[in-house]
Scaffold this active site. Structure first.
Site, PDB file in Angstrom:
ATOM      1  CG  HIS A 157      36.490 -27.775   2.743  1.00 27.01           C
ATOM      2  ND1 HIS A 157      35.586 -28.746   2.996  1.00 27.01           N
ATOM      3  CD2 HIS A 157      35.888 -26.565   3.166  1.00 27.01           C
ATOM      4  CE1 HIS A 157      34.499 -28.043   3.879  1.00 27.01           C
ATOM      5  NE2 HIS A 157      34.823 -26.733   4.145  1.00 27.01           N
TER       6      HIS A 157
ATOM      7  CG  ASN B   6      31.007 -26.620   4.352  1.00 25.49           C
ATOM      8  OD1 ASN B   6      31.666 -27.710   4.355  1.00 25.49           O
ATOM      9  ND2 ASN B   6      31.632 -25.496   4.653  1.00 25.49           N
TER      10      ASN B   6
ATOM     11  CB  CYS C 105      36.234 -27.413   6.839  1.00 28.91           C
ATOM     12  SG  CYS C 105      34.567 -26.745   7.006  1.00 28.91           S
TER      13      CYS C 105
HETATM   14  N1  COA Z   1      21.028 -14.298   0.893  1.00 28.84           N
HETATM   15  C1  COA Z   1      20.912 -12.814   0.437  1.00 28.84           C
HETATM   16  N2  COA Z   1      21.908 -12.004   1.005  1.00 28.84           N
HETATM   17  C2  COA Z   1      22.668 -12.554   1.942  1.00 28.84           C
HETATM   18  C3  COA Z   1      22.592 -13.783   2.439  1.00 28.84           C
HETATM   19  C4  COA Z   1      21.754 -14.809   1.814  1.00 28.84           C
HETATM   20  N3  COA Z   1      21.592 -15.785   2.137  1.00 28.84           N
HETATM   21  N4  COA Z   1      23.493 -14.034   3.451  1.00 28.84           N
HETATM   22  C5  COA Z   1      24.265 -12.631   3.605  1.00 28.84           C
HETATM   23  N5  COA Z   1      23.443 -11.905   2.671  1.00 28.84           N
HETATM   24  C6  COA Z   1      23.789 -10.529   2.472  1.00 28.84           C
HETATM   25  C7  COA Z   1      24.431  -9.797   3.562  1.00 28.84           C
HETATM   26  O1  COA Z   1      23.774  -9.482   4.580  1.00 28.84           O
HETATM   27  C8  COA Z   1      25.121  -8.665   3.220  1.00 28.84           C
HETATM   28  O2  COA Z   1      24.235  -7.711   3.271  1.00 28.84           O
HETATM   29  P1  COA Z   1      24.799  -6.284   3.589  1.00 28.84           P
HETATM   30  O3  COA Z   1      25.948  -5.811   2.614  1.00 28.84           O
HETATM   31  O4  COA Z   1      23.710  -5.203   3.432  1.00 28.84           O
HETATM   32  O5  COA Z   1      25.360  -6.248   4.818  1.00 28.84           O
HETATM   33  C9  COA Z   1      25.426  -9.256   1.700  1.00 28.84           C
HETATM   34  O6  COA Z   1      24.940 -10.264   1.344  1.00 28.84           O
HETATM   35  C10 COA Z   1      27.042  -9.421   1.443  1.00 28.84           C
HETATM   36  O7  COA Z   1      27.393 -10.448   2.453  1.00 28.84           O
HETATM   37  P2  COA Z   1      28.862 -10.921   2.613  1.00 28.84           P
HETATM   38  O8  COA Z   1      29.064 -11.465   3.799  1.00 28.84           O
HETATM   39  O9  COA Z   1      29.825  -9.701   1.946  1.00 28.84           O
HETATM   40  O10 COA Z   1      28.817 -11.906   1.456  1.00 28.84           O
HETATM   41  P3  COA Z   1      30.117 -12.551   0.879  1.00 28.84           P
HETATM   42  O11 COA Z   1      30.252 -12.443  -0.452  1.00 28.84           O
HETATM   43  O12 COA Z   1      31.331 -12.654   1.728  1.00 28.84           O
HETATM   44  O13 COA Z   1      29.490 -14.261   1.021  1.00 28.84           O
HETATM   45  C11 COA Z   1      29.813 -16.023   2.182  1.00 28.84           C
HETATM   46  C12 COA Z   1      29.117 -14.736   2.243  1.00 28.84           C
HETATM   47  C13 COA Z   1      29.394 -16.660   3.672  1.00 28.84           C
HETATM   48  C14 COA Z   1      29.262 -17.124   1.384  1.00 28.84           C
HETATM   49  C15 COA Z   1      31.388 -15.979   2.288  1.00 28.84           C
HETATM   50  O14 COA Z   1      31.582 -14.955   2.813  1.00 28.84           O
HETATM   51  C16 COA Z   1      32.214 -17.280   2.356  1.00 28.84           C
HETATM   52  O15 COA Z   1      31.863 -18.154   1.786  1.00 28.84           O
HETATM   53  N6  COA Z   1      32.827 -17.206   3.702  1.00 28.84           N
HETATM   54  C17 COA Z   1      33.773 -18.401   3.855  1.00 28.84           C
HETATM   55  C18 COA Z   1      33.057 -19.700   4.023  1.00 28.84           C
HETATM   56  C19 COA Z   1      34.363 -20.567   4.467  1.00 28.84           C
HETATM   57  O16 COA Z   1      35.166 -20.784   3.771  1.00 28.84           O
HETATM   58  N7  COA Z   1      34.192 -21.154   5.713  1.00 28.84           N
HETATM   59  C20 COA Z   1      35.206 -21.945   6.140  1.00 28.84           C
HETATM   60  C21 COA Z   1      34.848 -23.569   5.944  1.00 28.84           C
HETATM   61  S1  COA Z   1      33.492 -23.914   6.947  1.00 28.84           S
END
Ligand code: COA
Length: 334
Positions: A258, A288, A117
């Site tokens: 980004h 993304n 990214c």
């Molecule tokens: N729909 C509903 N629930 C979902 C889901 C979806 N699509 N994806 C995950 N969940 C659930 C998880 O299973 C978790 O449930 P649990 O608590 O029962 O285990 C809950 O939602 C929370 O998950 P969590 O990982 O804490 O969510 P988050 O708030 O961190 O958001 C991302 C997830 C991926 C959006 C976030 O972590 C993120 O943006 N990460 C960084 C991405 C990034 O910058 N990448 C680098 C460049 S590529």
């Protein structure tokens, strides 16, 4: 002794391509256990695009041809094509070679650059150096990624995040040092590999039935771990480049981040002290798109008249590796 004039690299052209097929949040509600509300509040994404036929090079060629058309410029004038991408058409040859053929850039050389990214920022820095050295006059940097080709549509943690797109900029030399790329801070930390990777298909795990069965040809991301690294990573480096260049938040016309997660973008803007109206956003429309997010923003904001000559902008990215960084640019296009 020959005197060398100091040159800046300035963006003098932009172009983009996004596929027609839209995947909205309702579509994901129909294939996995998720909701529009969860996706919108956790990521800021409403829609992303999917390339149904073709590869990364096809999108890159279309973005570059769009740029050339808008500049009324011939492909024969291009000296170098750099393609930052995490989804090359093949392991080799470089996607840049395929793109060179597809656009008819008969006088160009080029190569791919892998920094996930942060790829567009890293490639822009390389392009900048080629221009500042005086060796080349027209360098294309084209971020292009077909993320849908490496996304597991049964993994709700990752599949809602990514989309396909391509966008390009043209770098040219200028003796006007008040415009163009002014500064950059770029970093890698290989400890990030564990949390964000695609393990299959390379020399470590060549493709076998087992690598396919274990889904090793898809993106793996520990979202929480990456989020925890991305927030300070992108925010600190954006703040640092402002400090280094004596920029106040009033000086900054735009943050061009980004687009991985709206919450990471908001945290970066907050650290820089810039309001939401100064943040370029397209994550709602495209998700993304890895190396394409930043040049897509630049193309859209430039074409709709919101980005003007003399605007001081900060580019910032964070991605797999980990890789991250920021860049300070004074916009040079009318
Ligand atoms: N729909 C509903 N629930 C979902 C889901 C979806 N699509 N994806 C995950 N969940 C659930 C998880 O299973 C978790 O449930 P649990 O608590 O029962 O285990 C809950 O939602 C929370 O998950 P969590 O990982 O804490 O969510 P988050 O708030 O961190 O958001 C991302 C997830 C991926 C959006 C976030 O972590 C993120 O943006 N990460 C960084 C991405 C990034 O910058 N990448 C680098 C460049 S590529």
């Amino acid at each position: 002794m020959q005197e060398y004039k100091k040159l800046n690299a300035v963006i003098t052209g932009v172009g983009m391509f996004v596929p027609e097929k839209v995947m909205d949040n309702a579509y994901f509600e129909s294939i996995i256990d998720t909701s529009d509300e969860w996706i919108t509040t956790r990521t800021g994404i409403k829609e992303r695009r999917k390339l149904e036929n073709g590869a990364t090079s096809d999108m890159a060629a279309k973005a570059i041809l769009d740029l050339l058309k808008s500049k009324n410029m011939s492909a024969e004038e291009i000296d170098v094509i750099i393609i930052p991408t995490a989804t090359p058409d093949m392991l080799f040859p470089a996607t840049a070679c395929i793109v060179q053929r597809k656009v008819g850039a008969v006088n160009a050389w080029g190569f791919d650059l892998l920094a996930a990214c942060s790829g567009f920022l890293f490639a822009l820095q390389v392009g900048r150096s080629l221009i500042e050295s005086g060796s080349y006059k027209k360098v294309i940097v084209c971020g292009s990624d077909k993320m849908t080709s490496i996304t597991d549509y049964t993994d709700r943690n990752t599949c809602i995040l990514f989309g396909d797109a391509s966008a390009a900029v043209l770098l040219e030399p200028t003796e006007d040092l008040s415009i163009g790329i002014q500064d950059s801070i770029l970093k890698v930390d290989g400890n990030g590999e564990e949390h964000l990777h695609m393990k299959g298909g390379g020399s470590l795990n060549p493709p076998t039935h087992e690598t396919v069965d274990k889904k090793m040809h898809y993106i793996y991301q520990d979202g929480k771990a990456v989020y925890k690294a991305a927030v300070p990573g992108m925010a600190n480096v954006s703040y640092e480049i402002m400090q280094k260049n004596n920029l106040t938040s009033d000086d900054v016309a735009y943050l061009v981040p980004h687009q991985a997660n709206l919450r990471i973008i908001d945290a970066t803007a907050k650290r820089m002290g810039v309001g939401k109206e100064k943040v370029m956003i397209n994550i709602n429309k495209y998700g993304n798109t890895t190396t394409a997010t930043i040049p897509l923003c630049l193309t859209e904001y430039s074409r709709n008249g919101k980005l003007k000559k003399g605007d001081k902008i900060i580019l910032a990215a964070f991605g797999a590796g980990y890789t991250w960084g920021s860049m300070y640019i004074v916009w040079g296009m009318d």
